[in-house]
Scaffold this motif. Structure first.
Motif, PDB file in Angstrom:
ATOM      1  N   GLU A 245     -81.263 -45.629  24.894  1.00 40.78           N
ATOM      2  CA  GLU A 245     -81.437 -44.618  23.844  1.00 40.78           C
ATOM      3  C   GLU A 245     -80.686 -43.331  24.175  1.00 40.78           C
ATOM      4  OE1 GLU A 245     -82.813 -44.759  20.866  1.00 40.78           O
ATOM      5  OE2 GLU A 245     -83.314 -46.880  21.151  1.00 40.78           O
ATOM      6  N   VAL A 246     -80.742 -42.915  25.425  1.00 43.42           N
ATOM      7  CA  VAL A 246     -80.036 -41.695  25.824  1.00 43.42           C
ATOM      8  C   VAL A 246     -78.533 -41.861  25.643  1.00 43.42           C
ATOM      9  CG1 VAL A 246     -79.482 -40.176  27.766  1.00 43.42           C
ATOM     10  CG2 VAL A 246     -81.836 -40.938  27.414  1.00 43.42           C
ATOM     11  N   ARG A 247     -78.004 -43.000  26.093  1.00 35.75           N
ATOM     12  CA  ARG A 247     -76.573 -43.256  25.988  1.00 35.75           C
ATOM     13  C   ARG A 247     -76.127 -43.283  24.516  1.00 35.75           C
ATOM     14  NH1 ARG A 247     -76.309 -47.534  29.029  1.00 35.75           N
ATOM     15  NH2 ARG A 247     -75.553 -46.439  30.880  1.00 35.75           N
ATOM     16  N   ALA A 248     -76.878 -43.974  23.687  1.00 35.87           N
ATOM     17  CA  ALA A 248     -76.513 -44.072  22.273  1.00 35.87           C
ATOM     18  C   ALA A 248     -76.529 -42.705  21.602  1.00 35.87           C
ATOM     19  CB  ALA A 248     -77.465 -45.026  21.555  1.00 35.87           C
ATOM     20  N   TYR A 249     -77.552 -41.901  21.908  1.00 36.97           N
ATOM     21  CA  TYR A 249     -77.646 -40.579  21.274  1.00 36.97           C
ATOM     22  C   TYR A 249     -76.498 -39.677  21.717  1.00 36.97           C
ATOM     23  CZ  TYR A 249     -79.448 -36.179  19.560  1.00 36.97           C
ATOM     24  OH  TYR A 249     -79.570 -34.988  18.890  1.00 36.97           O
ATOM     25  N   LEU A 250     -76.213 -39.640  22.995  1.00 38.68           N
ATOM     26  CA  LEU A 250     -75.163 -38.749  23.495  1.00 38.68           C
ATOM     27  C   LEU A 250     -73.775 -39.210  23.069  1.00 38.68           C
ATOM     28  CD1 LEU A 250     -76.505 -37.893  27.059  1.00 38.68           C
ATOM     29  CD2 LEU A 250     -76.606 -36.502  24.979  1.00 38.68           C
ATOM     30  N   ASN A 251     -73.620 -40.503  22.852  1.00 34.75           N
ATOM     31  CA  ASN A 251     -72.343 -41.004  22.335  1.00 34.75           C
ATOM     32  C   ASN A 251     -72.109 -40.572  20.892  1.00 34.75           C
ATOM     33  OD1 ASN A 251     -71.511 -42.259  24.686  1.00 34.75           O
ATOM     34  ND2 ASN A 251     -72.304 -44.271  24.107  1.00 34.75           N
ATOM     35  N   ALA A 252     -73.203 -40.326  20.176  1.00 32.54           N
ATOM     36  CA  ALA A 252     -73.095 -40.023  18.741  1.00 32.54           C
ATOM     37  C   ALA A 252     -73.271 -38.544  18.410  1.00 32.54           C
ATOM     38  CB  ALA A 252     -74.143 -40.835  17.974  1.00 32.54           C
ATOM     39  N   HIS A 253     -73.775 -37.751  19.360  1.00 29.49           N
ATOM     40  CA  HIS A 253     -74.083 -36.352  19.057  1.00 29.49           C
ATOM     41  C   HIS A 253     -73.555 -35.425  20.151  1.00 29.49           C
ATOM     42  CE1 HIS A 253     -77.171 -38.752  16.959  1.00 29.49           C
ATOM     43  NE2 HIS A 253     -77.112 -37.811  16.032  1.00 29.49           N
ATOM     44  N   GLU A 254     -73.242 -34.189  19.743  1.00 28.90           N
ATOM     45  CA  GLU A 254     -72.802 -33.163  20.696  1.00 28.90           C
ATOM     46  C   GLU A 254     -73.964 -32.228  21.035  1.00 28.90           C
ATOM     47  OE1 GLU A 254     -69.967 -32.817  22.264  1.00 28.90           O
ATOM     48  OE2 GLU A 254     -69.041 -34.563  21.328  1.00 28.90           O
ATOM     49  N   SER A 255     -75.132 -32.774  21.264  1.00 26.91           N
ATOM     50  CA  SER A 255     -76.322 -31.968  21.522  1.00 26.91           C
ATOM     51  C   SER A 255     -76.471 -31.667  23.010  1.00 26.91           C
ATOM     52  CB  SER A 255     -77.567 -32.711  21.034  1.00 26.91           C
ATOM     53  OG  SER A 255     -78.737 -31.993  21.369  1.00 26.91           O
ATOM     54  N   VAL A 256     -77.010 -30.484  23.305  1.00 31.20           N
ATOM     55  CA  VAL A 256     -77.356 -30.158  24.695  1.00 31.20           C
ATOM     56  C   VAL A 256     -78.868 -30.001  24.848  1.00 31.20           C
ATOM     57  CG1 VAL A 256     -75.151 -29.061  25.193  1.00 31.20           C
ATOM     58  CG2 VAL A 256     -77.032 -27.670  24.277  1.00 31.20           C
ATOM     59  N   ASP A 257     -79.608 -30.374  23.817  1.00 31.21           N
ATOM     60  CA  ASP A 257     -81.072 -30.261  23.839  1.00 31.21           C
ATOM     61  C   ASP A 257     -81.666 -31.583  24.322  1.00 31.21           C
ATOM     62  OD1 ASP A 257     -83.769 -29.991  23.409  1.00 31.21           O
ATOM     63  OD2 ASP A 257     -83.591 -29.229  21.352  1.00 31.21           O
ATOM     64  N   PRO A 258     -82.203 -31.640  25.555  1.00 26.54           N
ATOM     65  CA  PRO A 258     -82.708 -32.919  26.071  1.00 26.54           C
ATOM     66  C   PRO A 258     -83.890 -33.461  25.285  1.00 26.54           C
ATOM     67  CG  PRO A 258     -83.334 -31.131  27.539  1.00 26.54           C
ATOM     68  CD  PRO A 258     -82.378 -30.549  26.543  1.00 26.54           C
ATOM     69  N   LYS A 260     -84.080 -33.945  22.225  1.00 27.42           N
ATOM     70  CA  LYS A 260     -83.601 -34.835  21.176  1.00 27.42           C
ATOM     71  C   LYS A 260     -83.527 -36.281  21.668  1.00 27.42           C
ATOM     72  CE  LYS A 260     -82.667 -31.508  18.195  1.00 27.42           C
ATOM     73  NZ  LYS A 260     -83.405 -31.354  16.920  1.00 27.42           N
ATOM     74  N   TYR A 261     -82.922 -36.469  22.840  1.00 28.28           N
ATOM     75  CA  TYR A 261     -82.753 -37.842  23.322  1.00 28.28           C
ATOM     76  C   TYR A 261     -83.916 -38.332  24.176  1.00 28.28           C
ATOM     77  CZ  TYR A 261     -80.447 -35.206  27.158  1.00 28.28           C
ATOM     78  OH  TYR A 261     -80.130 -34.314  28.142  1.00 28.28           O
ATOM     79  N   LEU A 262     -84.627 -37.401  24.834  1.00 27.15           N
ATOM     80  CA  LEU A 262     -85.783 -37.846  25.613  1.00 27.15           C
ATOM     81  C   LEU A 262     -86.907 -38.345  24.710  1.00 27.15           C
ATOM     82  CD1 LEU A 262     -85.991 -35.231  28.510  1.00 27.15           C
ATOM     83  CD2 LEU A 262     -85.189 -37.598  28.617  1.00 27.15           C
ATOM     84  N   ALA A 263     -87.035 -37.760  23.517  1.00 22.57           N
ATOM     85  CA  ALA A 263     -88.047 -38.250  22.571  1.00 22.57           C
ATOM     86  C   ALA A 263     -87.744 -39.686  22.163  1.00 22.57           C
ATOM     87  CB  ALA A 263     -88.104 -37.347  21.348  1.00 22.57           C
ATOM     88  N   LEU A 264     -86.464 -39.969  21.911  1.00 25.20           N
ATOM     89  CA  LEU A 264     -86.070 -41.330  21.553  1.00 25.20           C
ATOM     90  C   LEU A 264     -86.286 -42.286  22.723  1.00 25.20           C
ATOM     91  CD1 LEU A 264     -82.742 -40.507  19.686  1.00 25.20           C
ATOM     92  CD2 LEU A 264     -84.924 -41.166  18.634  1.00 25.20           C
ATOM     93  N   ALA A 265     -85.948 -41.832  23.926  1.00 26.14           N
ATOM     94  CA  ALA A 265     -86.123 -42.663  25.114  1.00 26.14           C
ATOM     95  C   ALA A 265     -87.591 -42.975  25.359  1.00 26.14           C
ATOM     96  CB  ALA A 265     -85.518 -41.962  26.325  1.00 26.14           C
ATOM     97  N   ARG A 266     -88.430 -41.967  25.189  1.00 23.59           N
ATOM     98  CA  ARG A 266     -89.870 -42.154  25.389  1.00 23.59           C
ATOM     99  C   ARG A 266     -90.427 -43.164  24.392  1.00 23.59           C
ATOM    100  NH1 ARG A 266     -92.695 -36.654  25.111  1.00 23.59           N
ATOM    101  NH2 ARG A 266     -92.068 -36.886  22.931  1.00 23.59           N
ATOM    102  N   GLU A 267     -90.008 -43.054  23.143  1.00 24.10           N
ATOM    103  CA  GLU A 267     -90.486 -43.995  22.119  1.00 24.10           C
ATOM    104  C   GLU A 267     -90.019 -45.418  22.422  1.00 24.10           C
ATOM    105  OE1 GLU A 267     -92.275 -45.629  18.741  1.00 24.10           O
ATOM    106  OE2 GLU A 267     -92.643 -43.788  19.881  1.00 24.10           O
ATOM    107  N   ALA A 268     -88.783 -45.564  22.885  1.00 20.60           N
ATOM    108  CA  ALA A 268     -88.274 -46.903  23.230  1.00 20.60           C
ATOM    109  C   ALA A 268     -89.074 -47.508  24.374  1.00 20.60           C
ATOM    110  CB  ALA A 268     -86.796 -46.828  23.591  1.00 20.60           C
ATOM    111  N   MET A 269     -89.404 -46.705  25.369  1.00 23.73           N
ATOM    112  CA  MET A 269     -90.213 -47.210  26.481  1.00 23.73           C
ATOM    113  C   MET A 269     -91.622 -47.558  26.021  1.00 23.73           C
ATOM    114  SD  MET A 269     -89.151 -45.059  29.893  1.00 23.73           S
ATOM    115  CE  MET A 269     -89.535 -43.431  29.237  1.00 23.73           C
ATOM    116  N   SER A 270     -92.154 -46.774  25.093  1.00 25.99           N
ATOM    117  CA  SER A 270     -93.488 -47.071  24.571  1.00 25.99           C
ATOM    118  C   SER A 270     -93.515 -48.424  23.871  1.00 25.99           C
ATOM    119  CB  SER A 270     -93.918 -45.962  23.609  1.00 25.99           C
ATOM    120  OG  SER A 270     -95.165 -46.262  23.028  1.00 25.99           O
ATOM    121  N   LYS A 271     -92.491 -48.698  23.064  1.00 25.84           N
ATOM    122  CA  LYS A 271     -92.420 -49.995  22.384  1.00 25.84           C
ATOM    123  C   LYS A 271     -92.280 -51.140  23.393  1.00 25.84           C
ATOM    124  CE  LYS A 271     -90.495 -48.242  18.040  1.00 25.84           C
ATOM    125  NZ  LYS A 271     -89.286 -48.165  17.184  1.00 25.84           N
TER     126      LYS A 271
END
Length: 281
Positions: A245-258, A260-271
């Protein structure tokens, strides 16, 4: 909810004929993901912090243990705190003051006699403090820094007669065994020796533990539980979900706010947590 003990969760699972999942915690997001996944599955879980994770946090378990315990206490799921793959006697002694109810003391790299002595000493120490002790016999392999190991090589797998003697000599509460899985597998291709699992379950009076479960297909895990496995350790599968999730988000976005991608990573691990837990009942 108050922390429960690992021994309680494993004993319950064994009595019911199903498994209980133990998930590796490296970051706060790992702990939050496991707690949420357990709530969604309506199942208990073991939050385990390895010696390698402690090393990542500067060699001190206090902060990550306290954070993980706080997450567990805030959860509606029944969760325990376990210290995993400990080879350092000083870290073993830290388990009690840091709130761990169980420790996997790993002397498996020592010659058999030295393994027995070191593990028996750890068990005596644990009994005095009410700490449940898991140990390993055989060579699961695949941990960071180890020479790659063929899980099917001669002499690697746990021998039932030796396992029975080992449990009797050490007094361990649970036994991790080598039956065809390996740590750190990113593909789910491991083939387990189910005849050996059944023989080990018949030979020893304590619950069996499967390390390296991330690399084991769903059907193999279910069959292993039917053959006698109880505690099912999962680590790499969480990290794979996190990193993807982190790799996919950073490949698609120029964000420096962790966040954004840590929330996605956490949800993926939860699933991932929920999916594994639903395999075990």
């Amino acid at each position: 909810m108050p922390l429960v003990s690992t021994g309680e969760l494993v004993t319950e699972a064994r009595g019911a004929g199903h498994g209980v999942a133990a998930f590796n915690v490296i970051t706060l997001e790992h702990a939050e993901a496991v707690a949420l996944g357990a709530e969604r599955a309506g199942a208990p879980a073991i939050l385990q912090i390895s010696q390698n994770a402690v090393k990542f946090h500067g060699g001190r378990p206090t902060a990550i243990a306290a954070a993980t315990a706080a997450v567990a206490r805030a959860s509606r799921a029944r969760l325990s705190l376990h210290l995993d793959h400990v080879t350092d006697p000083e870290l073993l002694r830290a388990a009690h003051p840091e709130g761990f109810s169980s420790v996997m003391f790993d002397a498996s790299k020592l010659p058999y006699g030295e393994n027995v002595k070191a593990t028996a000493d750890a068990v005596r120490w644990g009994r005095e403090r009410g700490i449940w002790i898991e140990a390993e016999l055989g060579e699961v392999g695949g941990k960071e820094g180890e020479v790659p190991l063929d899980a099917h090589a001669p002499g690697v797998r746990t021998d039932p007669a030796e396992a029975a003697a080992y449990v009797a000599e050490t007094g361990v509460d649970a036994l991790a065994v080598a039956v065809g899985s390996s740590h750190a597998m990113t593909e789910r291709t491991a083939a387990l020796d189910h005849e050996l699992i059944a023989s080990l379950a018949a030979a020893v009076p304590v619950p069996l533990v499967l390390h390296g479960s991330s690399g084991v297909p769903d059907a193999e895990i279910r069959r292993a539980i039917g053959s006698g496995m109880v505690k099912i350790n999962v680590g790499t599968a969480l990290n794979t979900a996190f990193t993807g999730e982190v790799r996919a988000y950073l490949n698609a976005h120029e964000s420096v706010d962790p966040r954004k991608y840590l929330a996605l990573a956490r949800e993926a691990m939860s699933k991932t947590t929920t999916r594994f837990q639903r395999l075990l009942v």
